[in-house]
Design a protein around this motif. Structure first.
Motif, PDB file in Angstrom:
ATOM      1  N   SER A 143       0.784  -1.163  -0.104  1.00  0.00           N
ATOM      2  CA  SER A 143      -0.057  -0.133  -0.004  1.00  0.00           C
ATOM      3  C   SER A 143       0.801   1.281  -0.032  1.00  0.00           C
ATOM      4  O   SER A 143       1.838   1.374   0.778  1.00  0.00           O
ATOM      5  N   TRP A 144       0.788   2.397  -0.896  1.00  0.00           N
ATOM      6  CA  TRP A 144       1.485   3.282  -1.115  1.00  0.00           C
ATOM      7  C   TRP A 144       1.201   4.238   0.377  1.00  0.00           C
ATOM      8  O   TRP A 144       2.226   4.948   0.752  1.00  0.00           O
ATOM      9  N   THR A 145      -0.148   4.438   0.548  1.00  0.00           N
ATOM     10  CA  THR A 145      -0.520   5.229   1.743  1.00  0.00           C
ATOM     11  C   THR A 145       0.644   4.753   3.100  1.00  0.00           C
ATOM     12  O   THR A 145       0.897   5.602   3.688  1.00  0.00           O
ATOM     13  N   LEU A 146       0.702   3.411   3.153  1.00  0.00           N
ATOM     14  CA  LEU A 146       1.261   2.912   4.298  1.00  0.00           C
ATOM     15  C   LEU A 146       2.998   3.327   4.376  1.00  0.00           C
ATOM     16  O   LEU A 146       3.550   3.204   5.458  1.00  0.00           O
ATOM     17  N   THR A 147       3.253   3.893   3.202  1.00  0.00           N
ATOM     18  CA  THR A 147       4.751   4.338   3.074  1.00  0.00           C
ATOM     19  C   THR A 147       5.201   5.387   4.109  1.00  0.00           C
ATOM     20  O   THR A 147       6.203   5.631   4.511  1.00  0.00           O
ATOM     21  N   ALA A 148       4.183   6.108   4.710  1.00  0.00           N
ATOM     22  CA  ALA A 148       4.166   7.165   5.646  1.00  0.00           C
ATOM     23  C   ALA A 148       4.570   6.640   7.061  1.00  0.00           C
ATOM     24  O   ALA A 148       5.203   7.395   7.813  1.00  0.00           O
ATOM     25  N   LEU A 149       4.129   5.639   7.319  1.00  0.00           N
ATOM     26  CA  LEU A 149       4.284   4.843   8.539  1.00  0.00           C
ATOM     27  C   LEU A 149       5.840   4.710   8.911  1.00  0.00           C
ATOM     28  O   LEU A 149       6.228   5.367   9.969  1.00  0.00           O
ATOM     29  N   PRO A 150       6.802   4.038   8.206  1.00  0.00           N
ATOM     30  CA  PRO A 150       8.166   3.642   8.605  1.00  0.00           C
ATOM     31  C   PRO A 150       8.868   5.388   8.502  1.00  0.00           C
ATOM     32  O   PRO A 150       9.748   5.439   9.121  1.00  0.00           O
ATOM     33  N   LEU A 151       8.405   6.150   7.816  1.00  0.00           N
ATOM     34  CA  LEU A 151       9.057   7.361   7.633  1.00  0.00           C
ATOM     35  C   LEU A 151       8.691   8.196   8.960  1.00  0.00           C
ATOM     36  O   LEU A 151       9.546   8.602   9.690  1.00  0.00           O
ATOM     37  N   PHE A 152       7.542   8.364   9.533  1.00  0.00           N
ATOM     38  CA  PHE A 152       7.308   9.140  10.589  1.00  0.00           C
ATOM     39  C   PHE A 152       7.841   8.186  11.923  1.00  0.00           C
ATOM     40  O   PHE A 152       8.480   9.187  12.782  1.00  0.00           O
ATOM     41  N   ILE A 153       7.905   7.081  11.834  1.00  0.00           N
ATOM     42  CA  ILE A 153       8.652   6.229  12.910  1.00  0.00           C
ATOM     43  C   ILE A 153      10.100   6.768  12.909  1.00  0.00           C
ATOM     44  O   ILE A 153      10.634   6.830  14.034  1.00  0.00           O
ATOM     45  N   TRP A 154      10.739   6.544  11.675  1.00  0.00           N
ATOM     46  CA  TRP A 154      12.271   7.128  11.664  1.00  0.00           C
ATOM     47  C   TRP A 154      12.084   8.445  12.147  1.00  0.00           C
ATOM     48  O   TRP A 154      13.489   8.829  12.801  1.00  0.00           O
ATOM     49  N   MET A 155      11.582   9.411  11.824  1.00  0.00           N
ATOM     50  CA  MET A 155      11.667  10.809  12.259  1.00  0.00           C
ATOM     51  C   MET A 155      11.631  10.602  14.061  1.00  0.00           C
ATOM     52  O   MET A 155      12.426  11.362  14.397  1.00  0.00           O
ATOM     53  N   GLY A 156      10.753  10.081  14.375  1.00  0.00           N
ATOM     54  CA  GLY A 156      10.756   9.787  15.705  1.00  0.00           C
ATOM     55  C   GLY A 156      11.852   9.319  16.226  1.00  0.00           C
ATOM     56  O   GLY A 156      12.433   9.740  17.537  1.00  0.00           O
ATOM     57  N   GLU A 157      12.720   8.177  15.660  1.00  0.00           N
ATOM     58  CA  GLU A 157      13.687   7.739  16.314  1.00  0.00           C
ATOM     59  C   GLU A 157      14.801   8.575  16.235  1.00  0.00           C
ATOM     60  O   GLU A 157      15.678   8.451  16.982  1.00  0.00           O
ATOM     61  N   ILE A 158      14.956   9.396  15.073  1.00  0.00           N
ATOM     62  CA  ILE A 158      16.082  10.465  14.904  1.00  0.00           C
ATOM     63  C   ILE A 158      15.955  11.460  16.207  1.00  0.00           C
ATOM     64  O   ILE A 158      16.906  11.851  16.707  1.00  0.00           O
ATOM     65  N   LEU A 159      14.729  11.939  16.237  1.00  0.00           N
ATOM     66  CA  LEU A 159      14.479  13.020  17.199  1.00  0.00           C
ATOM     67  C   LEU A 159      14.745  12.436  18.781  1.00  0.00           C
ATOM     68  O   LEU A 159      15.164  13.117  19.587  1.00  0.00           O
ATOM     69  N   PHE A 160      14.445  11.037  19.103  1.00  0.00           N
ATOM     70  CA  PHE A 160      14.681  10.553  20.061  1.00  0.00           C
ATOM     71  C   PHE A 160      16.151  10.415  20.434  1.00  0.00           C
ATOM     72  O   PHE A 160      16.480  10.532  21.627  1.00  0.00           O
ATOM     73  N   ARG A 161      16.918  10.736  19.619  1.00  0.00           N
ATOM     74  CA  ARG A 161      18.539  10.975  19.905  1.00  0.00           C
ATOM     75  C   ARG A 161      19.086  12.170  19.832  1.00  0.00           C
ATOM     76  O   ARG A 161      20.542  12.347  19.780  1.00  0.00           O
ATOM     77  N   THR A 162      18.264  13.286  19.782  1.00  0.00           N
ATOM     78  CA  THR A 162      18.955  14.663  19.966  1.00  0.00           C
ATOM     79  C   THR A 162      18.452  15.069  21.262  1.00  0.00           C
ATOM     80  O   THR A 162      17.847  14.579  22.039  1.00  0.00           O
ATOM     81  N   LYS A 163      18.892  16.475  21.352  1.00  0.00           N
ATOM     82  CA  LYS A 163      18.509  17.188  22.501  1.00  0.00           C
ATOM     83  C   LYS A 163      17.323  18.145  22.578  1.00  0.00           C
ATOM     84  O   LYS A 163      16.995  19.141  23.197  1.00  0.00           O
ATOM     85  N   LEU A 164      16.489  17.319  21.631  1.00  0.00           N
ATOM     86  CA  LEU A 164      15.065  18.177  21.416  1.00  0.00           C
ATOM     87  C   LEU A 164      14.382  18.242  22.814  1.00  0.00           C
ATOM     88  O   LEU A 164      13.897  19.183  23.108  1.00  0.00           O
ATOM     89  N   SER A 165      14.161  17.215  23.536  1.00  0.00           N
ATOM     90  CA  SER A 165      13.330  17.358  24.494  1.00  0.00           C
ATOM     91  C   SER A 165      14.032  18.052  25.818  1.00  0.00           C
ATOM     92  O   SER A 165      13.554  18.738  26.464  1.00  0.00           O
ATOM     93  N   GLU A 166      15.341  17.984  26.034  1.00  0.00           N
ATOM     94  CA  GLU A 166      16.064  18.801  27.052  1.00  0.00           C
ATOM     95  C   GLU A 166      15.867  20.271  26.492  1.00  0.00           C
ATOM     96  O   GLU A 166      15.572  21.182  27.384  1.00  0.00           O
ATOM     97  N   ASP A 167      15.979  20.738  25.276  1.00  0.00           N
ATOM     98  CA  ASP A 167      15.664  22.074  24.970  1.00  0.00           C
ATOM     99  C   ASP A 167      14.263  22.613  25.123  1.00  0.00           C
ATOM    100  O   ASP A 167      14.109  23.715  25.623  1.00  0.00           O
ATOM    101  N   MET A 168      13.134  21.683  25.016  1.00  0.00           N
ATOM    102  CA  MET A 168      11.870  21.862  25.221  1.00  0.00           C
ATOM    103  C   MET A 168      11.601  22.136  26.562  1.00  0.00           C
ATOM    104  O   MET A 168      11.063  23.225  27.121  1.00  0.00           O
ATOM    105  N   PHE A 169      12.429  21.568  27.688  1.00  0.00           N
ATOM    106  CA  PHE A 169      12.154  21.692  29.100  1.00  0.00           C
ATOM    107  C   PHE A 169      12.585  23.123  29.494  1.00  0.00           C
ATOM    108  O   PHE A 169      11.901  24.068  30.124  1.00  0.00           O
ATOM    109  N   LYS A 170      13.834  23.487  28.732  1.00  0.00           N
ATOM    110  CA  LYS A 170      14.479  24.843  28.972  1.00  0.00           C
ATOM    111  C   LYS A 170      13.586  26.188  28.543  1.00  0.00           C
ATOM    112  O   LYS A 170      13.372  27.097  29.180  1.00  0.00           O
ATOM    113  N   GLY A 171      12.895  25.847  27.434  1.00  0.00           N
ATOM    114  CA  GLY A 171      11.977  26.682  26.954  1.00  0.00           C
ATOM    115  C   GLY A 171      10.752  26.865  27.553  1.00  0.00           C
ATOM    116  O   GLY A 171      10.071  27.921  27.514  1.00  0.00           O
ATOM    117  N   LEU A 172      10.162  25.738  28.139  1.00  0.00           N
ATOM    118  CA  LEU A 172       8.779  25.708  28.678  1.00  0.00           C
ATOM    119  C   LEU A 172       8.790  26.252  30.483  1.00  0.00           C
ATOM    120  O   LEU A 172       7.907  26.930  30.579  1.00  0.00           O
TER     121      LEU A 172
END
Length: 432
Positions: free
Chosen positions: A57-86
C-alpha cells in the motif's frame, strides 16, 4: 454453525497469543486454519494476494518514515531544549513544573506519532529533573503516563495511518480531525493537575527565581527547532502542498537537520535510528499482513455479518453502542497493543458502525482515544512498560497513578460523542 466456528477461531487466537507466539504469526496461523478447514477457497493463493496487497500500500509508506523521524529526534537534545523553553512560563500556574510533562508531551506528540516514543523521550528528561526538585512522584509519573498517550492522537499519528488504510478514509482528514481532541485532552490533564495542586499546595515545591518577560522570551529560543519541524510537517499537509507520505519525508529531513545543528547526527545515531525504525516497522507490517489475511478469512466464514446482525438485534442506541464499543476496546487493550486492536477489529466493526450512522472520521478519532486508554491499562499497557523500565516501579502502582488520566479519557469520549463537531468541524473547514 458459522457462529460456532467463529468463536472457536477466536478462542484459538487468544490461546496462541497467550502462548507467546508473535502476534502477526498468530493472526496468519488462525486465518490459515479457518480457511483450510471451513472454506473452499484455495488458502495459499488467498494468503499471497492478501499479504502482498497489505504490504504494498502506497499510503502505508508514511508509517516507516514517521517512525524514523521519531527515532532520529529520540537521539537529539530536542526534549532537553523543550524543558528549558517551557519551564520559565509555568511558575505562576498551579502545579508549576508538573505541567511540563503535559505540554512537553503535547508538543513532542506533534513530531513523534508514537505514544511509547513520547513517553520515553519526555520521561527521560522530566522525571529526574522533577524528582530532584521535590515534586510528588505519583503526579509526575501519572501525568506523564496519561499525557504521553497524546502521541497517538495529535498528528502525525502512526495509528491514524493504520486506521486510515484499514478503513479507507483520508489520512490527511484524520490528522486534521485529531488536533482539537488532542488539545482538549491535554487541557483536561492540565485542569486536573491545577485542581490537584490547589487541593495539595504543600506538596508543590516553591517556584524558581522569577524571570522577567524578556528573559522568558530569550529562554523560549530553545523551542524554535521543534516548532519549526511541527510547522513544516503539519503545514505541508494542511496547506495541501504534500500528502501524508510526502510530509513524512519532510519530517525525516527536518529531523536530520535538527540533529545536524545539534551535532548529534553521527554515523552511530544514524544507524541506530534507521535500525530502530526498521525493527518497529517490520513488527507492525507483520501484524498488518496477518490481520489483513485474518479479516479475509473471517469474511469468508461470516464473522462480520454475524457480528453486525447480533449488534443490530440488540437495538442499542448510538450512545449505548459507543459505550459498548468503548468497553470492548478497553478489554481488548488489556491483552493487545493498539495497532493490533485496530487491524483486528476494523474489518469486522466498520460495516456495523456505518450502518449505525457514525462518521468514519469521527469513529477513527474515537478509536484512537480508546486505544490511548489501552496504553495505560495492565497487563499489556505499552506506556506502563516504558515507565516501568524508567522508574523500576510495579505495573500495578503505575496503573493506579495513571487511573485519573484514564477517567479523564472516558470523559473526553463522552464530550466527543455529545459534541461531534470537536472532531468534524476542522476537517470540514479545511475541505471547504
Amino acid at each position: 454453525m458459522d457462529l460456532t466456528i467463529t468463536l472457536l477461531l477466536i478462542a484459538a487466537l487468544f490461546l496462541i497469543l497467550a502462548s507467546g507466539v508473535w502476534i502477526g504469526l498468530a493472526l496468519t496461523g488462525v486465518a490459515w486454519i479457518g480457511m483450510e478447514l471451513f472454506t473452499s477457497r484455495p488458502v495459499g493463493d488467498a494468503m499471497a494476494m492478501t499479504i502482498w496487497g497489505s504490504a504494498s500500500s502506497w499510503t502505508l509508506t508514511a508509517l516507516p518514515l514517521f517512525i524514523w523521524m521519531g527515532e532520529i529526534l529520540f537521539r537529539t537534545k530536542l526534549s532537553e531544549d523543550m524543558f528549558k523553553g517551557l519551564a520559565p512560563w509555568l511558575d505562576k500556574l498551579p502545579g508549576r513544573l508538573l505541567h511540563t510533562n503535559i505540554i512537553g508531551s503535547t508538543i513532542f506528540a506533534a513530531v513523534s506519532g508514537s505514544s511509547a516514543a513520547t513517553c520515553a523521550t519526555i520521561g527521560k528528561m522530566t522525571l529526574p529533573e522533577l524528582k530532584r526538585r521535590g515534586y510528588p512522584e505519583e503526579m509526575t509519573i501519572g501525568t506523564l503516563a496519561g499525557a504521553s498517550t497524546l502521541g497517538l492522537l495529535i498528528p502525525p499519528s502512526i495509528i491514524m495511518i493504520v486506521y486510515g488504510v484499514t478503513a479507507n478514509v483520508s489520512i490527511a482528514q484524520l490528522f486534521i480531525a485529531g488536533v482539537v481532541p488532542g488539545l482538549l485532552l491535554g487541557g483536561l490533564f492540565m485542569a486536573y493537575t491545577i485542581v490537584w495542586s490547589l487541593l495539595n499546595p504543600e506538596r508543590i515545591p516553591p517556584a524558581d527565581q522569577p524571570l522577567g518577560f524578556l528573559q522568558k522570551l530569550y529562554a523560549s529560543r530553545h523551542l524554535i527547532p521543534v516548532v519549526s519541524l511541527i510547522g513544516a510537517v503539519l503545514g505541508s499537509i494542511y496547506s495541501g502542498i504534500a500528502t501524508a507520505t510526502e510530509a513524512a519525508a519532510v519530517g525525516v529531513v527536518g529531523a536530520m537537520v535538527i540533529a545536524l545543528v545539534q551535532n548529534e547526527l553521527n554515523w552511530k545515531n544514524f544507524r541506530d535510528s534507521l535500525l530502530g525504525a526498521t525493527r518497529l516497522y517490520c513488527m507492525i507490517a507483520l501484524i498488518l499482513a496477518g490481520a489483513a489475511f485474518l479479516t479475509l478469512a473471517m469474511g469468508y466464514i461470516g464473522l462480520p455479518r454475524h457480528l453486525a446482525e447480533w449488534i443490530g438485534s440488540l437495538g442499542l442506541s448510538p450512545l449505548m453502542l459507543t459505550l459498548a464499543l468503548m468497553a470492548f476496546f478497553i478489554v481488548l487493550g488489556c491483552f493487545l497493543d493498539g495497532i493490533s486492536i485496530v487491524v483486528l477489529t476494523m474489518g469486522v466493526l466498520l460495516p456495523t458502525v456505518e450502518a449505525a450512522g457514525f462518521d468514519l472520521i469521527w469513529f477513527g478519532i474515537f478509536v484512537v482515544v480508546v486505544v490511548e486508554m489501552a496504553q495505560i491499562t495492565p497487563p499489556v499497557g505499552f506506556n506502563l512498560f516504558v515507565l516501568q523500565g524508567m522508574t523500576k516501579k510495579e505495573i500495578t502502582w503505575l496503573a493506579r497513578v495513571a487511573l485519573p488520566m484514564f477517567c479523564l479519557m472516558v470523559l473526553a469520549i463522552l464530550l466527543l460523542y455529545f459534541f461531534p463537531g470537536l472532531v468534524t468541524w476542522l476537517p470540514q473547514q479545511m475541505a471547504g
